[in-house]
Scaffold this motif. Structure first.
Motif, PDB file in Angstrom:
ATOM      1  N   TYR B 101       0.838  -1.200   0.000  1.00 41.97           N
ATOM      2  CA  TYR B 101       0.000   0.000   0.000  1.00 41.97           C
ATOM      3  C   TYR B 101       0.875   1.253   0.000  1.00 41.97           C
ATOM      4  CZ  TYR B 101      -3.829  -3.098   1.252  1.00 41.97           C
ATOM      5  OH  TYR B 101      -4.758  -4.099   1.246  1.00 41.97           O
ATOM      6  N   ALA B 102       0.390   2.282  -0.694  1.00 43.47           N
ATOM      7  CA  ALA B 102       1.024   3.591  -0.674  1.00 43.47           C
ATOM      8  C   ALA B 102      -0.046   4.634  -0.389  1.00 43.47           C
ATOM      9  CB  ALA B 102       1.699   3.890  -2.015  1.00 43.47           C
ATOM     10  N   GLY B 103       0.185   5.436   0.641  1.00 42.08           N
ATOM     11  CA  GLY B 103      -0.684   6.570   0.939  1.00 42.08           C
ATOM     12  C   GLY B 103      -0.060   7.826   0.376  1.00 42.08           C
ATOM     13  N   VAL B 104      -0.882   8.648  -0.267  1.00 46.35           N
ATOM     14  CA  VAL B 104      -0.326   9.748  -1.051  1.00 46.35           C
ATOM     15  C   VAL B 104      -1.035  11.070  -0.748  1.00 46.35           C
ATOM     16  CG1 VAL B 104       0.206   8.121  -2.909  1.00 46.35           C
ATOM     17  CG2 VAL B 104      -1.889   9.495  -3.041  1.00 46.35           C
ATOM     18  N   ASP B 105      -0.440  12.138  -1.246  1.00 53.21           N
ATOM     19  CA  ASP B 105      -1.008  13.480  -1.330  1.00 53.21           C
ATOM     20  C   ASP B 105      -1.068  13.820  -2.818  1.00 53.21           C
ATOM     21  OD1 ASP B 105      -0.967  16.331  -1.773  1.00 53.21           O
ATOM     22  OD2 ASP B 105      -0.300  16.644   0.270  1.00 53.21           O
ATOM     23  N   GLU B 106      -2.214  14.315  -3.392  1.00 52.78           N
ATOM     24  CA  GLU B 106      -3.484  14.543  -2.778  1.00 52.78           C
ATOM     25  C   GLU B 106      -4.021  13.223  -2.289  1.00 52.78           C
ATOM     26  OE1 GLU B 106      -6.342  16.796  -5.123  1.00 52.78           O
ATOM     27  OE2 GLU B 106      -4.681  17.764  -6.146  1.00 52.78           O
ATOM     28  N   ALA B 107      -4.773  13.296  -1.205  1.00 54.30           N
ATOM     29  CA  ALA B 107      -5.053  12.111  -0.434  1.00 54.30           C
ATOM     30  C   ALA B 107      -5.645  10.988  -1.264  1.00 54.30           C
ATOM     31  CB  ALA B 107      -5.990  12.447   0.709  1.00 54.30           C
ATOM     32  N   GLY B 108      -5.098   9.833  -1.034  1.00 51.59           N
ATOM     33  CA  GLY B 108      -5.607   8.622  -1.635  1.00 51.59           C
ATOM     34  C   GLY B 108      -4.725   7.457  -1.279  1.00 51.59           C
ATOM     35  N   LEU B 109      -5.258   6.266  -1.552  1.00 48.03           N
ATOM     36  CA  LEU B 109      -4.550   5.039  -1.262  1.00 48.03           C
ATOM     37  C   LEU B 109      -4.404   4.236  -2.553  1.00 48.03           C
ATOM     38  CD1 LEU B 109      -3.386   3.334   1.079  1.00 48.03           C
ATOM     39  CD2 LEU B 109      -5.653   2.297   1.321  1.00 48.03           C
ATOM     40  N   PHE B 110      -3.196   3.718  -2.772  1.00 53.05           N
ATOM     41  CA  PHE B 110      -2.920   2.878  -3.939  1.00 53.05           C
ATOM     42  C   PHE B 110      -2.384   1.537  -3.446  1.00 53.05           C
ATOM     43  CE2 PHE B 110      -3.097   7.077  -5.625  1.00 53.05           C
ATOM     44  CZ  PHE B 110      -3.472   6.966  -6.957  1.00 53.05           C
TER      45      PHE B 110
END
Lengths: 92, 352
Positions: B101-110
């Protein structure tokens, strides 16, 4: 197709582990950038944003001309032209 | 056996190496010179993943088996054009299950199902019905914490600032907000259940339902997977802070309180780490060897790490570029002989 040279800033040259001066054969400026990314896909995300345009703070010069002032990114190229990628620097 | 600390800064990553005594450190770097190194993680096979970002050249994810030869992942997390979102940086990597999992900005999860080579959006969270009411915190609109349940990989928690904590029980298809007991920070007209500003999350390594939450508005704990949260602030002279870490062996918690959301500096210039040996029931300060006067640096949410050795090593990187190490679970500290750029992330790995 004419051969031109794409000059990269060192911070991007290290990403692709290659010389900062990359020979490319292309008919147009846009074609040269596409060929550059085809050869080095890792550069795509660094040069272009989610809309497909050059990133806001990435400058691209065709010889001495800032490509932002061109009517079209598809401007024709001539043998020996240089395309230079730079970081826009404003202020300190 | 040795210990490797990877310090991610505004201008690259630095490798700090020691034997397990953790008393003397050799420093190498910078790797990714000129790039922000926003987070670093190692997978079960020993590969290192480094997330980089630049205000000019965007973000990327890199992988290496030996820390010398790096390869940029071509199909890293990316927002599709039609979302009209920008992927500014990867905030966190969770590589603890077969699904990364990768949490990112702009917010979201991949998520990646192929060892990090390609990433897909977790739309159940990214397009959550409350999405239109998500507002950024001071650090941006970022998904910065991802927890997984080793006993049930379908259970996932994600912390988003300034929105709150979400949990999925079905592998990411659907997500429920888990903010009950957490004070609201930003009130939305419609969605009263969000508007919380989670800063840091860690789970008990043996009990995924027990989660510790450094929130903008205080320190909290849940024992029911996030259904309810209770304050755990006994002994703290401030409950505002960002990072939180837990030692796998002793279950000791570590946090770094700062003076209020308004000031965000060590209280009275005394730089102290707090620890709790009883699951957050009580906290005590650790200061032996840490700067106790005229110290006004901060510690960002990913810049505190523990090595899980016995006794546990604790590692802190500051916004002033200093690195502080304890090789005795926090009882005493030394400052590594370096002054680095602003430190964004600290991770530690025990190497055979």
């Amino acid at each position: 197709m004419p051969q031109v040279t794409v000059q990269l800033p060192s911070i991007l040259g290290r990403i692709i582990d290659e010389s900062r001066a990359i020979p490319i054969e292309a008919d147009s400026l846009g074609g040269a950038l596409r060929a550059l990314v085809d050869r080095h896909p890792a550069l795509g995300v660094h040069l272009f944003d989610e809309t497909g345009n050059l990133r806001q703070h990435v400058l691209c010069f065709h010889n001495q001309t800032n490509t932002r002032w061109l009517d079209s990114i598809e401007a024709p190229l001539a043998k020996g032209d240089t395309i230079t990628i730079l970081q826009a620097v404003s202020g300190g | 056996m040795g210990v490797l600390v990877i310090v991610g800064t505004d201008k690259g990553a630095f490798l700090l190496r020691s034997d397990t005594a953790r008393a003397h450190w050799k420093i190498q770097g910078p790797l990714f010179k000129g790039w922000k190194v926003t987070t670093v993680a190692r997978d079960d096979s020993g590969r290192y993943f480094v997330a980089t970002a630049s205000d000019v050249y965007g973000q990327a994810l890199h992988v290496s088996e030996d820390l010398d030869n790096w390869r940029q992942i071509e199909n890293g997390p990316a927002w599709a054009k039609d979302t009209e979102r920008k992927l500014n940086q990867i905030w966190t990597l969770n590589l603890q299950t077969n699904r990364f999992y990768a949490g990112v900005d702009e917010a979201g999860l991949f998520a990646s199902e192929d060892g990090g080579e390609s990433w897909s959006p977790i739309n159940g969270l990214n397009e959550h019905p409350t999405r239109g009411s998500w507002y950024p915190g001071a650090g941006g609109l970022c998904a910065h914490a991802v927890l997984t349940d080793a006993k049930n990989p379908k259970r996932i928690w994600c912390g988003i600032s300034a929105v709150g904590v979400f949990r999925s029980d079905d592998g990411g298809l659907t997500w429920e907000i888990k903010n009950q007991g957490i004070p609201m920070l930003i009130e939305d007209k419609k969605h009263k259940e969000i508007g919380r500003c989670v800063h840091g999350l860690v789970a008990d390594p043996d009990d995924a339902d027990t989660i510790y939450r450094q929130e903008h508005t205080g320190m909290f704990r849940t024992r029911d997977g996030g259904e309810t949260w209770q304050r755990i602030e006994n002994g703290l002279d401030s409950s505002f802070g960002f990072p939180i870490a837990i030692d796998r062996t002793s279950k000791t918690l570590y946090i770094i309180p700062l003076e209020s959301d308004e000031y965000r500096i060590p209280i009275d210039g005394r730089f102290r780490v707090y620890h709790s040996a009883n699951g957050g029931d009580a906290w005590d300060p650790l200061s032996n060897g840490l700067p106790q006067e005229n110290a006004y640096m901060g510690v960002l949410r990913d810049a505190l790490a523990v090595d899980h050795l016995d006794p546990c090593g604790v590692y802190v990187g500051t916004t002033a570029g200093t690195v502080h190490v304890s090789n005795d679970a926090g009882d005493s500290w030394t400052q590594v002989s370096c002054i680095l750029p602003r430190i964004l992330s600290v991770s530690v790995y025990v190497q055979e």
